[in-house]
Scaffold this active site. Structure first.
Site, mmCIF file in Angstrom:
data_model
loop_
_atom_site.group_PDB
_atom_site.id
_atom_site.type_symbol
_atom_site.label_atom_id
_atom_site.label_comp_id
_atom_site.label_asym_id
_atom_site.label_seq_id
_atom_site.Cartn_x
_atom_site.Cartn_y
_atom_site.Cartn_z
ATOM 1 N N LYS A 1 35.234 31.468 38.447
ATOM 2 C CA LYS A 1 36.121 31.704 37.297
ATOM 3 C C LYS A 1 37.120 32.799 37.663
ATOM 4 O O LYS A 1 36.845 33.986 37.491
ATOM 5 C CB LYS A 1 35.281 32.105 36.073
ATOM 6 C CG LYS A 1 36.117 32.473 34.841
ATOM 7 C CD LYS A 1 35.293 32.492 33.570
ATOM 8 C CE LYS A 1 36.096 32.991 32.398
ATOM 9 N NZ LYS A 1 35.443 32.762 31.105
ATOM 10 N N GLU B 1 32.833 35.480 38.213
ATOM 11 C CA GLU B 1 34.154 35.759 37.621
ATOM 12 C C GLU B 1 34.736 37.060 38.154
ATOM 13 O O GLU B 1 34.471 38.131 37.607
ATOM 14 C CB GLU B 1 34.058 35.824 36.088
ATOM 15 C CG GLU B 1 35.417 36.085 35.435
ATOM 16 C CD GLU B 1 35.377 36.185 33.910
ATOM 17 O OE1 GLU B 1 34.275 36.182 33.331
ATOM 18 O OE2 GLU B 1 36.455 36.282 33.314
HETATM 19 P P1 13P Z 1 39.950 35.006 28.305
HETATM 20 O O1 13P Z 1 40.233 33.554 28.552
HETATM 21 O O2 13P Z 1 40.324 35.464 26.921
HETATM 22 O O3 13P Z 1 40.490 35.880 29.412
HETATM 23 O O4 13P Z 1 38.379 35.180 28.321
HETATM 24 C C1 13P Z 1 37.660 34.582 29.314
HETATM 25 C C2 13P Z 1 36.488 35.405 29.631
HETATM 26 O O5 13P Z 1 35.379 34.945 29.564
HETATM 27 C C3 13P Z 1 36.711 36.802 30.077
HETATM 28 O O6 13P Z 1 35.529 37.303 30.634
#
Ligand code: 13P
Length: 340
Positions: free
Chosen positions: A217, A175
């Site tokens: 992500k 991510e």
């Molecule tokens: P949000 O969809 O609220 O941005 O959270 C996703 C997430 O896992 C952030 O690390």
């Protein structure tokens, strides 16, 4: 690798996506504060219990990302959360990073910590039932940011995590989140996101991570939240797809967007617009935290008598995002009665 690829593909099965319920103790406190509920181990447990036991939500939710405290907690009847989710056909996952900390000699930038001892932690989490994991790096956009230094140190850390994760037999969700706070344009967002992804896939390749057993992500490419003339749904969909096509290998089975502070309706509409432009080389899905939970949190406000209403709100939000997986969402569906 076969097992990792199978798990990755199951997480992006048609019509389904991931619930991010891995808020750290500090972040979940902010969410509970917003509805006037004190954050205690029990209120945090009760809130997650409400989400996980929502009837039928497994039609749209393939996996849940848990926090260290939550993976050790149980539902009201005493079933450990990972087992409870598994029984519903939902795959349990775990956030393993220890948060973004100031990057030395780079004012305003961060590096994500948590690599030391990670091999041992993976072993424990696997024993507790986790089959995938998540690590988040963050980047901000400003005149001289993100710096190459920030982009490459975070890419290196993300790849070190991903390699250890695959070694332990879990699917790494990588991510890299380019934050959308600020006044930047859509083009500036696209440029920063592209640089971050290019570095990430270079490091993942160099550190021998098999893309087939991973998920990405990312943020969507948006105008800054404080920008004038912010881009609309179609522009966001086109700009996001353009960056992904340039930088994400086709061997990656799925891209599961974070919502990153968008309204729930925007997050759904953007995903829907991208899927309408498909098919794509990868599944395009969601791994939303706030955009899936906001209506449920508001309906619950910590009262046991509101649990059912909160579950209906969560189910409805999950269903709309499930529809966006195949481009079948329409804004009118927002006004559908949430069945009692
Ligand atoms: P949000 O969809 O609220 O941005 O959270 C996703 C997430 O896992 C952030 O690390």
């Amino acid at each position: 690798m076969d097992e990792l690829e199978k798990t990755a593909r199951a997480l992006v099965a048609e019509g389904k996506g991931i619930l991010a319920a891995d808020e750290s103790t500090g972040t979940i406190k902010k969410r509970l504060d917003s509805i006037g509920v004190e954050s205690t181990e029990e209120t945090r447990r009760a809130y997650r219990d409400l989400l996980f036991t929502t009837d039928g939500v497994e039609e749209f939710i393939s996996g849940v990302i848990l926090f260290d405290e939550t993976i050790r907690q149980s539902g009201a009847e005493g079933t450990p959360f990972p087992k409870l989710l598994d029984t519903k056909g939902i795959i349990p996952g775990i956030k393993v990073d220890l948060g973004a900390k100031p990057l030395a000699l780079a004012p305003g930038e961060t590096i994500t910590e948590g690599l030391d001892g990670l091999r041992v932690r993976f072993e424990e989490y696997r024993g507790l039932g986790a089959r995938f994991a998540k690590w988040r790096g963050t980047y901000s956009i400003a005149a001289d940011r993100p710096s190459e230094y920030c982009v490459w140190t975070n890419a290196h850390a993300l790849a070190r995590y991903a390699a250890l994760c695959q070694e332990a037999g879990l699917v790494p969700i990588v991510e890299p989140e380019v934050l959308m706070d600020g006044t930047h344009t859509l083009a500036e967002s696209a440029k920063a996101t592209g640089r971050v992804l290019q570095a990430l896939y270079t490091e993942l390749h160099d550190q021998r991570v098999d893309f087939r057993g991973t998920l990405l992500k990312p943020n969507m490419v948006l105008s800054g939240y404080e920008a004038a003339n912010r881009a609309g749904v179609d522009e966001v969909a086109d700009a996001t797809l353009d960056v992904l096509y340039r930088h994400v290998p086709a061997a990656v089975p799925g891209i599961v967007f974070l919502s990153g502070g968008q309204t729930d309706e925007d997050a759904t509409a953007h995903l829907n617009a991208m899927n309408r432009r498909g098919p794509h080389p990868w599944q395009l899905s969601f791994s939303y935290g706030r955009a899936l939970q906001a209506p449920a949190l508001k309906a619950w406000v910590g009262k046991p008598e509101n649990v059912e209403a909160a579950q209906r709100a969560f189910y409805h939000r999950a269903k709309l995002n499930g529809a966006a997986r195949t481009g079948m969402y329409a804004p009118e569906m927002e006004r559908e009665a949430v069945p009692a």
